[in-house]
Scaffold this motif. Structure first.
Motif, PDB file in Angstrom:
ATOM      1  N   HIS A 183       0.778  -1.253   0.128  1.00 16.16           N
ATOM      2  CA  HIS A 183      -0.021   0.131   0.099  1.00 16.16           C
ATOM      3  C   HIS A 183       0.803   1.409  -0.063  1.00 16.16           C
ATOM      4  N   ASP A 184       2.100   1.078   0.271  1.00 17.03           N
ATOM      5  CA  ASP A 184       3.006   2.275   0.192  1.00 17.03           C
ATOM      6  C   ASP A 184       3.597   2.721  -0.953  1.00 17.03           C
ATOM      7  N   LEU A 185       3.354   1.761  -2.108  1.00 18.95           N
ATOM      8  CA  LEU A 185       3.839   1.834  -3.529  1.00 18.95           C
ATOM      9  C   LEU A 185       3.255   2.754  -4.285  1.00 18.95           C
ATOM     10  N   SER A 186       4.010   3.242  -5.165  1.00 19.77           N
ATOM     11  CA  SER A 186       3.354   4.227  -6.158  1.00 19.77           C
ATOM     12  C   SER A 186       2.472   3.532  -7.143  1.00 19.77           C
ATOM     13  N   GLU A 187       1.436   4.509  -7.684  1.00 19.72           N
ATOM     14  CA  GLU A 187       0.365   3.645  -8.371  1.00 19.72           C
ATOM     15  C   GLU A 187       1.022   3.022  -9.418  1.00 19.72           C
ATOM     16  N   LYS A 224      -9.406   4.531 -16.513  1.00 15.63           N
ATOM     17  CA  LYS A 224      -8.963   6.011 -16.212  1.00 15.63           C
ATOM     18  C   LYS A 224      -8.340   6.636 -17.238  1.00 15.63           C
ATOM     19  N   ARG A 225      -8.687   7.804 -17.439  1.00 14.68           N
ATOM     20  CA  ARG A 225      -8.188   8.624 -18.364  1.00 14.68           C
ATOM     21  C   ARG A 225      -6.809   9.191 -18.015  1.00 14.68           C
ATOM     22  N   THR A 226      -5.700   8.348 -18.525  1.00 13.06           N
ATOM     23  CA  THR A 226      -4.286   8.692 -18.157  1.00 13.06           C
ATOM     24  C   THR A 226      -3.241   8.410 -19.250  1.00 13.06           C
ATOM     25  N   ARG A 227      -2.329   8.929 -19.252  1.00 12.80           N
ATOM     26  CA  ARG A 227      -1.235   8.794 -20.466  1.00 12.80           C
ATOM     27  C   ARG A 227      -0.076   7.908 -19.676  1.00 12.80           C
ATOM     28  N   ALA A 228      -0.588   7.243 -18.420  1.00  9.78           N
ATOM     29  CA  ALA A 228       0.568   6.485 -17.913  1.00  9.78           C
ATOM     30  C   ALA A 228       0.967   5.187 -18.666  1.00  9.78           C
ATOM     31  N   ASP A 229       2.215   4.735 -18.429  1.00  4.23           N
ATOM     32  CA  ASP A 229       2.515   3.528 -19.439  1.00  4.23           C
ATOM     33  C   ASP A 229       1.935   2.402 -18.856  1.00  4.23           C
ATOM     34  N   TRP A 230       1.416   2.339 -17.669  1.00  7.47           N
ATOM     35  CA  TRP A 230       0.945   1.216 -17.214  1.00  7.47           C
ATOM     36  C   TRP A 230      -0.533   0.855 -17.858  1.00  7.47           C
ATOM     37  N   LEU A 231      -1.207   1.809 -18.427  1.00  2.54           N
ATOM     38  CA  LEU A 231      -2.484   1.604 -18.795  1.00  2.54           C
ATOM     39  C   LEU A 231      -2.727   0.702 -20.036  1.00  2.54           C
ATOM     40  N   PRO A 232      -1.893   0.948 -20.942  1.00  2.00           N
ATOM     41  CA  PRO A 232      -2.110  -0.216 -21.988  1.00  2.00           C
ATOM     42  C   PRO A 232      -1.559  -1.549 -21.517  1.00  2.00           C
ATOM     43  N   GLY A 277      -5.792   1.377 -28.521  1.00  2.00           N
ATOM     44  CA  GLY A 277      -5.863   3.130 -28.444  1.00  2.00           C
ATOM     45  C   GLY A 277      -5.165   4.067 -27.642  1.00  2.00           C
ATOM     46  N   VAL A 278      -4.672   3.221 -26.579  1.00  2.00           N
ATOM     47  CA  VAL A 278      -3.651   4.339 -25.572  1.00  2.00           C
ATOM     48  C   VAL A 278      -2.241   3.850 -25.877  1.00  2.00           C
ATOM     49  N   ASP A 279      -1.866   2.945 -26.702  1.00  4.51           N
ATOM     50  CA  ASP A 279      -0.666   2.493 -26.909  1.00  4.51           C
ATOM     51  C   ASP A 279       0.147   2.913 -28.156  1.00  4.51           C
TER      52      ASP A 279
END
Length: 248
Positions: free
Chosen positions: A57-61, A95-103, A131-133
């Motif tokens: 739970h202490d880790l970054s998203e 989620k609407r984000t450009r984060a690398d983890w989303l694709p 679409g996000v990759d």
């Protein structure tokens, strides 16, 4: 060293180094990669144990999302595909984000759906992953094309083949055009040669005609001269006779 070994797929060495990093620095962000090493080494239970670490739970998203993807993969390794799908059905999927983890998250979800035989749902999520990759790192577009029965090919290779065929055809066309031009030039040269022969023949005919005219003229002059000479001879003879006769 840990990351280099991990990227080189030397998972035993990478896991040892990650543990050392965590122990010496207290950096728990390496948990996702440690769990992935355990999974790659065929130890899904140990991978799942790391996903339940007290420091999760202490880790970054981004690390939490990567750890979730690894955990779902471990469930699938154990034949628990339905559980893997359920784990991945989190709010972050939309989620609407450009984060690398989303694709990567959407791809993992689509892949689990495909394994469960839910092809239509999988196709939707492969498209959403693609679409996000923007860099095409997940291969989601290829997977979607496969499910749609399409053949996904490398565009660079197609362009190369197309360019080769195009330039080959263009070269052939150029060669054919050159041959046509050469043939036309040869025909023109032949026509010129024929014209020159005709001109030469005309000149020869003209010269022959002129020569014949000259010969005819000379013959006419000679004939006239002969007539003149004959006439002079006759007159001369008559005169002498007359003179003699008169003298006589």
């Amino acid at each position: 060293m840990a990351i280099t070994a991990y990227l080189a797929e030397h998972y035993d060495e990478a896991l040892t180094e990650f543990r050392a990093v965590r122990r010496m620095t207290g950096n728990h962000e390496v948990l996702a990669m440690m769990a992935d090493c355990e999974r790659a080494l065929g130890r899904p239970d140990k991978a799942l144990a790391l996903t339940k670490d007290k420091h999760v739970h202490d880790l970054s998203e981004p690390t939490q999302m990567e750890l979730l993807i690894v955990a779902a993969g471990a469930r699938r390794d154990k034949g628990q595909t339905a559980a893997a799908i359920q784990m991945l059905e989190v709010p972050e999927l939309t989620k609407r984000t450009r984060a690398d983890w989303l694709p990567r998250l959407r791809y993992a979800y689509a892949d689990a759906l495909a394994e469960a035989g839910r092809t239509d749902d999988a196709l939707v999520w492969f498209h959403r992953a693609a679409g996000v990759d923007g860099d095409g790192l997940t291969g989601a577009a290829e997977r979607a094309a496969e499910l749609e029965g399409l053949e996904f090919t490398d565009l660079d290779e197609d362009d190369t083949v197309l360019d080769d065929e195009y330039f080959e055809d263009e070269t052939t066309d150029t060669d054919d055009t050159a041959d046509v031009i050469d043939a036309a030039d040869a025909a023109d040269a032949a026509d010129v040669a024929v014209a020159e022969v005709d001109d030469a023949a005309d000149v020869d005919d003209a010269d022959a005609d002129e020569t014949a005219d000259v010969i005819d003229a000379v013959d006419a002059v000679d004939a006239v001269d002969a007539d003149v000479d004959d006439a002079a001879g006759v007159d001369g003879a008559g005169g002498v006779g007359e003179d003699v006769g008169s003298d006589g």
